[in-house]
Design an enzyme around this catalytic site. Structure first.
Site, mmCIF file in Angstrom:
data_model
loop_
_atom_site.group_PDB
_atom_site.id
_atom_site.type_symbol
_atom_site.label_atom_id
_atom_site.label_comp_id
_atom_site.label_asym_id
_atom_site.label_seq_id
_atom_site.Cartn_x
_atom_site.Cartn_y
_atom_site.Cartn_z
ATOM 1 N N GLU A 133 61.662 -21.299 59.347
ATOM 2 C CA GLU A 133 61.710 -20.419 58.178
ATOM 3 C C GLU A 133 60.840 -19.168 58.353
ATOM 4 O O GLU A 133 61.203 -18.072 57.918
ATOM 5 C CB GLU A 133 61.258 -21.204 56.927
ATOM 6 C CG GLU A 133 61.253 -20.417 55.640
ATOM 7 C CD GLU A 133 62.631 -19.906 55.239
ATOM 8 O OE1 GLU A 133 63.495 -20.715 54.891
ATOM 9 O OE2 GLU A 133 62.840 -18.673 55.286
ATOM 10 N N ILE A 140 59.125 -14.839 52.735
ATOM 11 C CA ILE A 140 60.376 -14.880 51.939
ATOM 12 C C ILE A 140 61.232 -16.065 52.396
ATOM 13 O O ILE A 140 61.532 -16.186 53.577
ATOM 14 C CB ILE A 140 61.215 -13.592 52.151
ATOM 15 C CG1 ILE A 140 60.420 -12.352 51.785
ATOM 16 C CG2 ILE A 140 62.517 -13.654 51.365
ATOM 17 C CD1 ILE A 140 61.152 -11.047 52.106
ATOM 18 N N GLU A 194 52.953 -7.365 66.096
ATOM 19 C CA GLU A 194 53.057 -8.336 67.187
ATOM 20 C C GLU A 194 51.954 -8.054 68.210
ATOM 21 O O GLU A 194 51.397 -6.951 68.243
ATOM 22 C CB GLU A 194 54.426 -8.208 67.874
ATOM 23 C CG GLU A 194 55.589 -8.612 67.004
ATOM 24 C CD GLU A 194 55.490 -10.047 66.511
ATOM 25 O OE1 GLU A 194 55.352 -10.963 67.317
ATOM 26 O OE2 GLU A 194 55.538 -10.256 65.279
ATOM 27 N N LYS A 209 65.278 -10.915 64.525
ATOM 28 C CA LYS A 209 65.416 -11.505 63.190
ATOM 29 C C LYS A 209 66.848 -11.398 62.661
ATOM 30 O O LYS A 209 67.374 -12.356 62.085
ATOM 31 C CB LYS A 209 64.433 -10.838 62.231
ATOM 32 C CG LYS A 209 62.976 -11.193 62.535
ATOM 33 C CD LYS A 209 62.022 -10.303 61.762
ATOM 34 C CE LYS A 209 60.571 -10.701 61.967
ATOM 35 N NZ LYS A 209 59.628 -9.713 61.422
#
Ligand code: NDP
Ligand code: HSE
Length: 438
Positions: A133, A140, A194, A209
């Site tokens: 997740e 979110i 990152e 993503k």
């Protein structure tokens, strides 16, 4: 039995952490908190590169090591939580954990986008779960809604801001007076970026993503090489000023949409009308706009990066895994692959374009540019002559086109670039269309 009645000693809640950095520290704190203990969570081991480094969390004595076997080979560890980042050795460690019959929770978008199918199959073969997740959108909830609540929908499209670092940089630059480098340094200090921030700035992170979301939403395996990618390096302070004058702001958008019988997946900076809600998603906030055939339009917004929001998503996965471990049952599977939805090339995309050019400030220049656009079937919607530099005889021209094909626009830009009176085509930004906006 209610999970909270289980004592930590007989409950299966042994957790091994791979990585105790920004996110790992917040996850460890949550496991070690009174609430974590009440739920029977046990931190059995944690690995890092450098065991002597100061951490944001105090780990129980004897827990920290640099030897991955202390987690991967430990019979006490039921759930491995991977928070190291990067492709290797994360991919190897996750595979080893799954093969050893351990459930895995990860926030690693690079590994899931590149190897998700293989890892999901490995998890199924070993009768364990793989959850991720936190890999998209920080805090979110979006992966589990796509797997669970929206499973009955045919998803028509997704459009998102899913990189907190670039949204933070763009928001700072839009407000004026903050340079790209200063804004990036802030994002690094705040823990959004990152380890190698080029992954954010050059949009690899957003590509990882959107490929994960597209797999779950459309049942299409989208190799990252097939996603159109453009980062934010070309976006300059003038672009924000000119865009504002035209009624827009600039966002790094990631989109996946059914169109022309296929699926187009793209990530690039876009002019977004100032009066649509997406224009107001600022700083490290993320948003995912989804449209399902049953549910209609959906809007999920929240903190897309940072230690605590990401720990929220990781811990949600840990607790979900634990309830399966203790109560039996299975977590939902990703949609089966849909062979009838081919991936489309960006060349077929159609939109309006904002183009910023530095040109010689003299008669006939605009006619030459209009000619190059017209030859490619592109018509001009408006032209602004902005900052002039009379000493050098130069001016900035901003041209907005009517909707045009990407392939045609790229060819027109090559021709314009070759014109003697054009200094540079400094930027070309796609204009995102919204049904109710201009
Ligand atoms: P950090 O760089 O802060 O932490 C990485 C941790 O992993 C460090 O503890 C590091 O050890 C350890 N580590 C790295 N490589 C190895 C290795 N080869 N062997 C052992 N330990 C290793 O990263 P973040 O916490 O920011 O990110 C972790 C993951 O979460 C990444 O996948 C990232 O993409 C994802 N993520 C991050 C978000 C954020 O806002 N930061 C948001 C959403 C997802 P050491 O401390 O000794 O260097
Ligand atoms: N570097 C990522 C971002 C972290 O800025 O969004 C969250 O995945």
């Amino acid at each position: 039995m209610n999970a909270s009645n289980l004592s930590p000693n007989n409950a299966r809640g042994g957790i091994g952490l791979l990585g105790v950095g920004i996110v790992g520290s917040a996850v460890a704190s949550s496991i070690l908190s009174a609430e974590g203990q009440r739920r029977g969570l046990r931190l059995c081991g944690a690995i890092v590169r450098d065991t002597t480094r100061q951490r944001d969390v105090e780990l129980p004595a004897g827990t920290l090591s640099s030897d991955p076997d202390t987690v991967l080979g430990s019979p006490d560890v039921d759930i491995v939580v991977e928070l190291m980042g990067g492709e290797e050795p994360a991919m190897e460690y996750i595979s080893v954990a799954l093969c050893a019959g351990k459930h895995v929770v990860t926030a690693n978008k690079e590994v899931i986008s590149k190897h998700g199918e293989k890892l999901r199959n490995l998890a199924t073969a070993n009768n364990v779960s793989l959850q991720y997740e936190a890999s998209v959108g920080g805090g979110i909830p979006i992966i589990n809604p796509l797997l669970n609540d929206l499973a009955a929908n045919q998803i028509l499209g997704l459009r998102a801001i899913i990189n907190g670092t670039t949204n933070y940089i763009l928001t700072q630059m839009a407000s004026g007076g903050v340079s790209f480098d200063d804004a990036l340094a802030d994002a690094q200090r705040l823990g959004f970026a990152e380890a190698d921030p080029t992954a954010d700035v050059d949009a690899f992170d957003a590509v990882y993503k959107i490929s994960i979301l597209a797999r779950l939403a459309f049942g299409v395996d989208v190799p990252i090489e097939n996603i159109f990618r453009e980062g934010i390096r070309r976006t300059a302070s003038q672009d924000f000023r000119y865009a504002e004058e035209l009624g827009y702001t600039i966002k790094l958008l990631a989109a996946a949409r059914r169109e022309n019988g296929g699926l187009l997946v793209r990530v690039h900076p876009a002019l977004v009308p100032s009066d649509v809600p997406m224009a107001k998603v600022e700083g490290a906030l993320n948003v995912v706009e989804a449209e399902g055939d049953l549910v209609g339009p959906l809007w999920l917004q929240g903190r897309g990066a940072g230690a605590e929001p990401t720990a929220s998503a990781v811990m949600g996965d840990v607790l979900r895994t634990l309830s399966v471990l203790r109560g039996g049952g299975h977590l939902p599977q990703a949609r089966p692959i849909n062979p009838d939805l081919p991936l489309l090339e960006m060349a077929r995309h159609e939109c309006k374009y904002y183009t910023r050019l530095t040109v010689r400030d003299r008669p006939g220049v605009l006619a030459q540019i209009a000619g190059a656009l017209g030859d490619m079937d592109i018509s001009i919607a408006s032209v602004l002559q902005m900052d002039s530099d009379p000493d050098r005889g130069n001016a900035d021209l901003v041209i907005m086109t009517h909707p045009a094909r990407e392939a045609n626009m790229q060819r027109a830009v090559e021709r314009i670039d070759a014109l003697g009176d054009v200094g540079t085509v400094a930027n070309v930004i796609r204009v995102e269309s919204y049904p109710s906006a201009r």
